[in-house]
Design a protein around this motif. Structure first.
Motif, PDB file in Angstrom:
ATOM      1  N   ILE A 188       0.864  -1.183   0.000  1.00 56.85           N
ATOM      2  CA  ILE A 188       0.000   0.000   0.000  1.00 56.85           C
ATOM      3  C   ILE A 188       0.900   1.233   0.000  1.00 56.85           C
ATOM      4  N   TRP A 189       0.655   2.151  -0.953  1.00 52.41           N
ATOM      5  CA  TRP A 189       1.487   3.343  -1.111  1.00 52.41           C
ATOM      6  C   TRP A 189       0.655   4.609  -0.921  1.00 52.41           C
ATOM      7  N   ASN A 190       1.240   5.562  -0.203  1.00 48.14           N
ATOM      8  CA  ASN A 190       0.640   6.884  -0.035  1.00 48.14           C
ATOM      9  C   ASN A 190       1.411   7.868  -0.915  1.00 48.14           C
ATOM     10  N   LEU A 191       0.791   8.294  -2.018  1.00 52.61           N
ATOM     11  CA  LEU A 191       1.479   9.165  -2.965  1.00 52.61           C
ATOM     12  C   LEU A 191       1.537  10.616  -2.520  1.00 52.61           C
ATOM     13  N   ASP A 192       0.920  10.946  -1.398  1.00 53.73           N
ATOM     14  CA  ASP A 192       1.011  12.318  -0.879  1.00 53.73           C
ATOM     15  C   ASP A 192       2.347  12.589  -0.197  1.00 53.73           C
ATOM     16  N   CYS A 193       3.172  11.573  -0.032  1.00 53.13           N
ATOM     17  CA  CYS A 193       4.500  11.775   0.555  1.00 53.13           C
ATOM     18  C   CYS A 193       5.356  12.638  -0.373  1.00 53.13           C
ATOM     19  N   PRO A 194       6.221  13.488   0.176  1.00 47.90           N
ATOM     20  CA  PRO A 194       6.972  14.425  -0.669  1.00 47.90           C
ATOM     21  C   PRO A 194       8.081  13.778  -1.492  1.00 47.90           C
ATOM     22  N   GLU A 195       8.515  12.562  -1.137  1.00 42.69           N
ATOM     23  CA  GLU A 195       9.637  11.961  -1.851  1.00 42.69           C
ATOM     24  C   GLU A 195       9.249  11.597  -3.286  1.00 42.69           C
ATOM     25  N   GLN A 196      10.194  11.834  -4.191  1.00 43.22           N
ATOM     26  CA  GLN A 196       9.941  11.455  -5.579  1.00 43.22           C
ATOM     27  C   GLN A 196      10.180   9.960  -5.782  1.00 43.22           C
ATOM     28  N   VAL A 197      11.179   9.410  -5.100  1.00 45.96           N
ATOM     29  CA  VAL A 197      11.446   7.972  -5.116  1.00 45.96           C
ATOM     30  C   VAL A 197      11.073   7.415  -3.750  1.00 45.96           C
ATOM     31  N   MET A 198      10.066   6.533  -3.726  1.00 42.02           N
ATOM     32  CA  MET A 198       9.556   5.983  -2.474  1.00 42.02           C
ATOM     33  C   MET A 198       9.972   4.520  -2.365  1.00 42.02           C
ATOM     34  N   LYS A 199      10.582   4.173  -1.236  1.00 44.27           N
ATOM     35  CA  LYS A 199      11.053   2.808  -1.032  1.00 44.27           C
ATOM     36  C   LYS A 199      10.335   2.092   0.103  1.00 44.27           C
ATOM     37  N   ASN A 200       9.552   2.830   0.878  1.00 41.99           N
ATOM     38  CA  ASN A 200       8.874   2.235   2.030  1.00 41.99           C
ATOM     39  C   ASN A 200       7.363   2.387   1.879  1.00 41.99           C
ATOM     40  N   PRO A 201       6.641   1.291   1.626  1.00 46.64           N
ATOM     41  CA  PRO A 201       5.179   1.395   1.545  1.00 46.64           C
ATOM     42  C   PRO A 201       4.568   1.647   2.915  1.00 46.64           C
ATOM     43  N   VAL A 202       3.326   2.087   2.918  1.00 48.66           N
ATOM     44  CA  VAL A 202       2.616   2.317   4.178  1.00 48.66           C
ATOM     45  C   VAL A 202       2.414   0.995   4.909  1.00 48.66           C
ATOM     46  N   ARG A 203       2.067  -0.038   4.147  1.00 49.76           N
ATOM     47  CA  ARG A 203       1.846  -1.355   4.747  1.00 49.76           C
ATOM     48  C   ARG A 203       2.103  -2.434   3.706  1.00 49.76           C
ATOM     49  N   THR A 204       2.517  -3.607   4.173  1.00 45.02           N
ATOM     50  CA  THR A 204       2.740  -4.759   3.303  1.00 45.02           C
ATOM     51  C   THR A 204       1.876  -5.906   3.781  1.00 45.02           C
ATOM     52  N   ILE A 205       1.109  -6.481   2.861  1.00 41.76           N
ATOM     53  CA  ILE A 205       0.216  -7.607   3.173  1.00 41.76           C
ATOM     54  C   ILE A 205       0.893  -8.886   2.680  1.00 41.76           C
ATOM     55  N   SER A 206       1.092  -9.841   3.610  1.00 43.60           N
ATOM     56  CA  SER A 206       1.910 -11.023   3.296  1.00 43.60           C
ATOM     57  C   SER A 206       1.169 -12.330   3.550  1.00 43.60           C
ATOM     58  N   HIS A 207      -0.114 -12.375   3.215  1.00 50.16           N
ATOM     59  CA  HIS A 207      -0.898 -13.591   3.466  1.00 50.16           C
ATOM     60  C   HIS A 207      -0.844 -14.581   2.312  1.00 50.16           C
ATOM     61  N   HIS A 208      -0.324 -14.191   1.162  1.00 55.45           N
ATOM     62  CA  HIS A 208      -0.393 -15.047  -0.015  1.00 55.45           C
ATOM     63  C   HIS A 208       0.842 -15.938  -0.103  1.00 55.45           C
ATOM     64  N   THR A 209       0.610 -17.146  -0.565  1.00 58.93           N
ATOM     65  CA  THR A 209       1.698 -18.112  -0.707  1.00 58.93           C
ATOM     66  C   THR A 209       2.113 -18.301  -2.157  1.00 58.93           C
ATOM     67  N   ASP A 210       1.476 -17.584  -3.080  1.00 57.66           N
ATOM     68  CA  ASP A 210       1.816 -17.680  -4.485  1.00 57.66           C
ATOM     69  C   ASP A 210       1.459 -16.347  -5.152  1.00 57.66           C
ATOM     70  N   VAL A 211       1.504 -16.309  -6.476  1.00 52.60           N
ATOM     71  CA  VAL A 211       1.285 -15.068  -7.213  1.00 52.60           C
ATOM     72  C   VAL A 211      -0.181 -14.644  -7.108  1.00 52.60           C
ATOM     73  N   VAL A 212      -0.407 -13.371  -6.808  1.00 54.32           N
ATOM     74  CA  VAL A 212      -1.763 -12.810  -6.771  1.00 54.32           C
ATOM     75  C   VAL A 212      -2.219 -12.567  -8.208  1.00 54.32           C
ATOM     76  N   LEU A 213      -3.403 -13.092  -8.549  1.00 60.00           N
ATOM     77  CA  LEU A 213      -3.902 -13.021  -9.919  1.00 60.00           C
ATOM     78  C   LEU A 213      -4.829 -11.834 -10.158  1.00 60.00           C
ATOM     79  N   SER A 214      -5.548 -11.400  -9.127  1.00 58.65           N
ATOM     80  CA  SER A 214      -6.442 -10.248  -9.289  1.00 58.65           C
ATOM     81  C   SER A 214      -6.768  -9.656  -7.932  1.00 58.65           C
ATOM     82  N   MET A 215      -7.189  -8.378  -7.953  1.00 54.52           N
ATOM     83  CA  MET A 215      -7.593  -7.664  -6.745  1.00 54.52           C
ATOM     84  C   MET A 215      -8.868  -6.893  -7.046  1.00 54.52           C
ATOM     85  N   SER A 216      -9.725  -6.748  -6.032  1.00 58.62           N
ATOM     86  CA  SER A 216     -10.963  -5.991  -6.191  1.00 58.62           C
ATOM     87  C   SER A 216     -11.360  -5.390  -4.852  1.00 58.62           C
TER      88      SER A 216
END
Length: 552
Positions: A188-216
Motif C-alpha cells: 500500500i502506497w501513499n502518494l502524498d508523501c513528498p519523496e519522488q522515489v519511495m522505497k517504504n510502503p505504508v503497509r505490506t500484506i503477506s498472506h499469499h503463498t503464491d502469485v496474486v492473480l487479481s484484486m478488487s
C-alpha cells in the motif's frame, strides 16, 4: 368405423378415471405459468464503432500476462505497446481516432516490459504503470496530451523484489495505490508523501503463498478481495491487512474476482477440476461454500468479468474470444440471470472500460468497452446500448453514480475513516453531488444562520442570500484553479484534444453535435434565467412582508 373401435378399446383398457385425479390434473393446468422475468435490460445490445471511430495501427503488446493491457478515462486512452529495449505504453486522446502515427510519442521510462496501467479515478491526467523491472511509476500527462517521449515519472515506487504484475487505485481515498508482484506481497502506497522515489510502503500484506492473480475493492474500499495461484480466494481488511476470510474450493480454481457493488457478494471466474471455464458466486460473509457454480465451455482463455453496479449487469469477456456474455445480478435465487451474448469474429486480447461519466447518455449507452484486437493492430470501441425510442435523458437507467471527486484524503483514510464514493448525476448540466457529511454540514450552517434571526421573513431572506453568496464563492474559487480545470469540454469531448474532421461524414457529425450542444446550453440558460427571476420575486416579497410588519 375404425376410429370408433379404437376409441372404445382405449376406454376399456384405461378404466374409469377417479374424479380426484381429474381435478388435480385440471388444477395443475390452471396454476402453471411460464416463468418470465421482466427486466429493462433484456434487450441490451452491443454496437461496435465504425472503422473511422477505431484506433488503427496500434502495436499492441504480445505479453502473455492475463491483464487488460488498456485503461481509459473521458480524456485519454492508454494501451501497452510492443517495443524493443525496455517497456512503453501509448497515451492517445480519446478523440484521436483513425490511423495512429507509428512514431507517436510514448511513455518509456521502464527498463522492462510494462504489465499493467491504471488511470487515477480522481485525476484524468495521472496514470500508474508497473513493470518487470520491479518498479511502479506514476506519471503526469500534459493537458494537451503526450507531445514528446516521457521518461521521467512523477513518483517511482521501489519496494518489490520481483516483477510487479498488478496495480489498483483505492476507489474513494485520494492518492492511495495498491500493488502486487511475483514476490507474493501486496503493498500500500501513499502518494502524498513528498519523496519522488519511495522505497517504504505504508503497509505490506503477506498472506499469499503464491502469485496474486487479481484484486478488487468493495464500494467504500474497506475490504480487498484477492485470487491467488494457490486456488484460494481471500477477503482482507484493506487498511490493516488483516485476513478476514479464506475460501479454498477444490472444485473451482478462481483466476479473477469482483465485488458486486453493495450486494455483499463476490464473483469469481476461473476453471473447474475438468478445466472447463467456470464462474462462481460467493456470500461475502461466508466463503466456505459458493452460492452458485456454473460451467460455460471448454475454451482455455481467461474470463475477464466486468460489473456495472448502477444497472447490476455483469459482462464476461474471454481472452482470445470474439463473443461477450452478459447477465443481470439479483439478490435472490438464482442470483445470475443470463441476458444475451454479443458475437464478433475478432478475438480480443484485453479490454478497457470507460468510466460512467464518459458515456454518451443521449444514445442510452450504459457501458463501453475498448477491445484490443491484436491480429489487426487496432482498438475497437464497443458500446452496450439500451434500446429506447425517446431521445430524452433516461433517469431509470442512469442513477447517481461514482464521480471523479475523492471522498477522503490519504491521511483521513490511513487514520481509520471509511466513506462511500461521492456521487454525481450523468444528466447533462448537472454538477457533482456533495458527500453526505458535507451536505449535513451545509445544512447545519444554514440552520445556525436561521436561528440568529427572530423574524421568519428575515430568516428566509438570509437563507436565500447565503445560497447566492455560496454560489458566487464557488465561482470565484473556480477561477483560481489551474489550467487543467479550465480546458473546455463540449458534449463529453475535450475541445483542446479534438482532432479536425477528415471526412464529410465526420464534419456532418461534428456539426450536429455542436448544434445539440448549443441547444442544450440555451435550455440551461433559460432555466437559469427563470430561477434568477424566481429568487428576485421571493426577495421582493420577503422585503414587502418585512415592511408591512415593521409599519404600525
Amino acid at each position: 368405423m375404425l376410429w370408433t373401435q379404437r376409441r372404445n378399446f382405449f376406454s376399456l383398457t384405461s378404466g374409469p378415471t377417479s374424479p380426484s385425479c381429474a381435478s388435480v390434473d385440471s388444477l395443475d393446468r390452471m396454476t402453471w405459468r411460464p416463468q418470465y422475468r421482466s427486466s429493462k435490460f433484456r434487450h441490451v445490445f452491443g454496437k461496435a464503432a465504425t472503422k473511422e471511430s477505431c484506433y488503427d495501427g496500434v502495436p499492441i503488446t504480445r505479453s502473455v500476462q492475463d491483464n487488460n493491457f488498456c485503461a481509459v478515462n473521458p480524456r485519454f486512452l492508454a494501451v501497452i505497446t510492443e517495443c524493443a529495449g525496455g517497456g512503453a505504453f501509448l497515451v492517445l486522446s480519446i478523440n484521436h481516432t483513425g490511423k495512429v502515427d507509428p512514431l507517436h510519442p510514448r511513455i518509456s521510462g521502464h527498463r522492462g516490459n510494462v504489465l499493467d496501467v491504471k488511470w487515477n479515478p480522481f485525476n484524468d491526467f495521472c496514470i500508474a504503470s508497473c513493470s518487470e523491472d520491479t518498479t511502479v511509476k506514476v506519471w503526469e500527462i500534459p493537458p494537451h496530451g503526450v507531445l514528446k517521449n516521457l521518461t521521467s515519472p512523477w513518483k517511482e515506487l521501489q519496494g518489490h523484489s520481483r516483477r510487479v504484475g498488478l496495480i489498483e487505485w483505492h476507489p474513494t481515498a485520494n492518492n492511495i495505490l495498491f500493488s502486487t508482484a511475483y514476490d507474493f506481497q501486496v503493498m500500500i502506497w501513499n502518494l502524498d508523501c513528498p519523496e519522488q522515489v519511495m522505497k517504504n510502503p505504508v503497509r505490506t500484506i503477506s498472506h499469499h503463498t503464491d502469485v496474486v492473480l487479481s484484486m478488487s475493492f468493495n464500494t467504500d474500499g474497506s475490504l480487498l478481495a484477492t485470487t491467488c495461484k494457490d486456488r484460494k480466494v481471500r477477503l482482507i481488511e484493506s487498511r490493516s491487512g488483516n485476513l478476514l476470510q479464506e475460501a479454498n474450493c477444490k472444485k473451482h480454481k478462481a483466476s479473477k474476482v469482483l465485488f458486486l457493488g453493495n450486494m455483499k457478494m463476490l464473483f469469481t471466474s476461473g476453471t473447474s477440476r475438468w478445466n472447463d471455464r467456470q464462474f462462481a458466486l460467493w456470500d461475502q460473509d461466508d466463503l466456505s461454500v459458493p452460492l452458485l457454480e456454473e460451467n460455460l465451455d471448454g475454451s482455455s482463455g481467461v474470463l475477464f468479468p466486468f460489473y456495472d453496479p448502477d444497472t447490476h449487469m455483469l459482462y464476461l469477456a474471454g481472452k482470445g474470444d470474439g463473443n461477450m456474455r452478459y447477465y443481470e445480478i439479483s439478490s435472490e435465487k438464482p442470483y445470475i440471470h443470463y441476458l444475451t451474448e454479443y458475437r464478433s469474429n475478432l478475438p480480443q486480447k484485453g479490454m478497457g472500460v470507460m468510466p460512467k461519466r464518459g458515456l454518451d447518455v443521449s444514445s442510452c449507452e450504459v457501458f463501453r468497452f475498448y477491445k484490443l484486437v491484436t491480429i489487426k493492430s487496432f482498438i475497437e470501441p464497443l458500446s452496450m446500448i439500451v434500446p429506447r425510442r425517446s431521445e430524452s435523458y433516461q433517469e431509470d437507467i442512469y442513477p447517481m453514480t461514482a464521480g471523479n471527486k475523492p471522498a477522503l484524503t490519504a491521511e483521513e483514510w490511513l487514520s481509520g475513516i471509511d466513506k462511500g464514493p461521492v456521487l454525481m448525476s450523468l444528466k447533462p448540466g448537472c454538477q457533482v453531488a456533495e458527500s453526505y457529511s458535507e451536505m449535513n454540514k451545509g445544512l447545519g450552517n444554514s440552520l445556525d444562520t436561521r436561528r440568529s434571526h427572530s423574524r421568519p421573513g428575515a430568516l428566509q431572506l438570509a437563507y436565500i442570500q447565503d445560497q447566492l453568496g455560496t454560489k458566487d464563492g464557488k465561482e470565484d474559487s473556480g477561477n483560481t484553479e489551474d489550467d487543467r480545470s479550465r480546458i473546455p469540454v463540449s458534449n463529453g469531448e475535450d475541445l483542446a484534444l479534438c482532432s479536425p474532421p477528415r471526412t464529410e461524414n465526420e464534419l456532418r457529425l461534428k456539426f450536429h453535435k455542436q448544434q445539440e450542444e448549443i441547444r442544450r446550453l440555451r435550455e440551461l440558460l433559460n432555466q437559469r434565467d427563470v430561477r434568477v427571476k424566481q429568487l428576485e420575486l421571493e426577495i421582493k416579497n420577503i422585503k414587502n412582508s418585512q415592511s408591512h410588519q415593521s409599519s404600525p
